[in-house]
Design an enzyme around this catalytic site. Sequence first.
Site, PDB file in Angstrom:
ATOM      1  N   GLU A   1       1.676  -0.470  -5.069  1.00  0.00           N
ATOM      2  CA  GLU A   1       0.656   0.307  -5.313  1.00  0.00           C
ATOM      3  C   GLU A   1       1.730   1.911  -5.125  1.00  0.00           C
ATOM      4  OE1 GLU A   1      -3.275   2.478  -3.961  1.00  0.00           O
ATOM      5  OE2 GLU A   1      -1.480   2.516  -2.685  1.00  0.00           O
TER       6      GLU A   1
ATOM      7  N   ASP B   1       0.942  -1.323  -0.127  1.00  0.00           N
ATOM      8  CA  ASP B   1       0.023   0.086  -0.087  1.00  0.00           C
ATOM      9  C   ASP B   1       0.843   1.343  -0.033  1.00  0.00           C
ATOM     10  OD1 ASP B   1      -2.664   1.085   0.680  1.00  0.00           O
ATOM     11  OD2 ASP B   1      -1.983   2.253   2.189  1.00  0.00           O
TER      12      ASP B   1
HETATM   13  C1  NOJ Z   1      -4.543   2.860  -0.632  1.00  0.00           C
HETATM   14  C2  NOJ Z   1      -5.752   1.932  -0.373  1.00  0.00           C
HETATM   15  O1  NOJ Z   1      -5.997   1.380  -1.622  1.00  0.00           O
HETATM   16  C3  NOJ Z   1      -6.848   2.942   0.221  1.00  0.00           C
HETATM   17  O2  NOJ Z   1      -7.840   2.313   0.174  1.00  0.00           O
HETATM   18  C4  NOJ Z   1      -6.175   3.484   1.133  1.00  0.00           C
HETATM   19  O3  NOJ Z   1      -7.361   4.265   1.729  1.00  0.00           O
HETATM   20  C5  NOJ Z   1      -5.030   4.161   1.301  1.00  0.00           C
HETATM   21  N1  NOJ Z   1      -4.022   3.585   0.357  1.00  0.00           N
HETATM   22  C6  NOJ Z   1      -4.453   4.424   2.497  1.00  0.00           C
HETATM   23  O4  NOJ Z   1      -3.953   3.375   3.179  1.00  0.00           O
END
Ligand code: NOJ
Length: 574
Positions: A295, A233
């Site tokens: 990500e 993440d």
């Molecule tokens: C990316 C995640 O996909 C999202 O759902 C989240 O709110 C943020 N990162 C913070 O962790």
Amino acid sequence: MCKRWHDWAGRTLTLEGPPMTDLTVLSADSRTDATWWRQAVVYQVYPRSFADSDGDGLGDIPGLTSRIPYLAGLGVDAIWLSPFYPSALADGGYDVADYRDVHPQLGDLDDFDELMAVAHGAGIKVIVDIVPNHTSDLHQWFVEALASPPGSPARQRYIFRDGKGPDGSRPPSDWISHFGGSAWTRVPDGQWYCHLFAPEQPDLNWDNREVRDDFLVTLRFWADRGVDGFRVDVAHALAKDLSEPLRSKPTLEDHPSMPTDGTDPLYDRDEVHEIYREWREVFDSYDPPRTAVAEACAPSSRRALYARPTELGQAFNFDLLAADYDATAFRDAIAFCLSQAAASGSSSTWVLSNHDVVRHATRYALPPGTDLDEWLISDGSLPRADEETGLRRARAATALMLALPGSSYFYQGEELGLHEVADLPSGALQDPIWLRTQNVKKGRDGCRVPLPWHHEGNAFGFSTGHAWLPQPAGFSRTAVAAQEGRTGTTLEFYREALRVRRQLQTTEELTWVESTDPDVLHFTRPGGWHCLSNFGSTAVPLPDGVVRLTSGQHVAGVLPPETTVWLTEWAPID
Ligand code: NOJ
């Protein structure tokens, strides 16, 4: 035996046996294949909305385990679980209170081990979400930090600073939160802590060796339990320039002014890669090596850095997801992502929907350029979504995506053709974006509504209790039970696509075939596979070949509007 093969000049060739592609079916359950991820189909499970086993209205791990046969029948290679860890759910579980446990309402570690055994037994690999940029404010480290004085080691695991102004009442910098407002919150003793997301998600200080070491322990904890990979993440935000005075950064990472040389104070800094090189040593100490996907909302030219084999190995490409339903936009996105994958030695990832965006069937149902936040706040009434068109285009886009070399990520419910639930009542909304923007943006709950399994009955079979978000009446038509076994349904289309795709998975080459029609994309894959996608509104002739998949109506010799067809130059084995 394959008996005939027409080449593209219309000649009929005789084959001794079937082309290799019909035999080269990649095994989903080969536990020793270190490259399984390169062309995998990964199904994203949002655990709280997938299946509830105990009637509390919240999906859970045993519920997911009970549905593994469904996922095996769909034909996915792997599942990615969004966070299932203990959490106050201030951000749907992306506020993790304990990285090495299961949220009590979702089960326990024994349930997780059972899930692993059942998934692996069905040939499905498991990827878990790791959230390293921030913890929950309920994490024991943060509780300890609040109870400790400024400057203490407990505070140095996070980013605490004194405020500005004579009484320190102004935030230490102009950094802003993704969910709206300042990225700083003040604590009772006057100091401030940084949170790039909600205040309940304090950012960790990755300059601190203890933080780095603890995450290595967490990675091993899950890898030892057999997980096959990690989705990382906000992978681009861990390393920050925390030198004093803190630098100004009043924009988010995707702002056009973001530097592309790794020198932004908050995002995509060069030092972040040291962290992933250490993680790679952990991944490679397992057999097969654990995989990871970043990500990373980095400038597109730098995304490949995260996907290097010495680091996370793969990175999400959101280019297709961001593209309008348009042939040129898709072709540009595909060409760019493939070039990036080639640059890193990785394979590309493709994704059209996930838990953070309006579902693609709905995006394509709206006029291009629609402001989705504004549309949601109108309860989905302005402009009107043409759901039939949206679904037709979504199926065509999915078939195109699945024909590409690389790994495809699905988001739960897209195989049912689910649309965004845009008219959730404001009292039901749970996304922090709703509160943090003072109700200006509704946020992401509309794509997180619990899945419909049955066409009738309580919570459409999701739960025996009250689903945590209300489900629309239309779910009776889109439920799994309403589609299963019925020709032409979206569920059966996905199943067929994945079945046929297993034969398509060969090497990773793609060759464009130039089309005279600007609305048609046409490419080939090794072994005589063709994918043609017509983004236009008029039918075009289909070249000679054997139709192996169509996203819409099958009309002999014709590629209908907004439809994708897979063809082979040879007939399949009966
Ligand atoms: C990316 C995640 O996909 C999202 O759902 C989240 O709110 C943020 N990162 C913070 O962790």
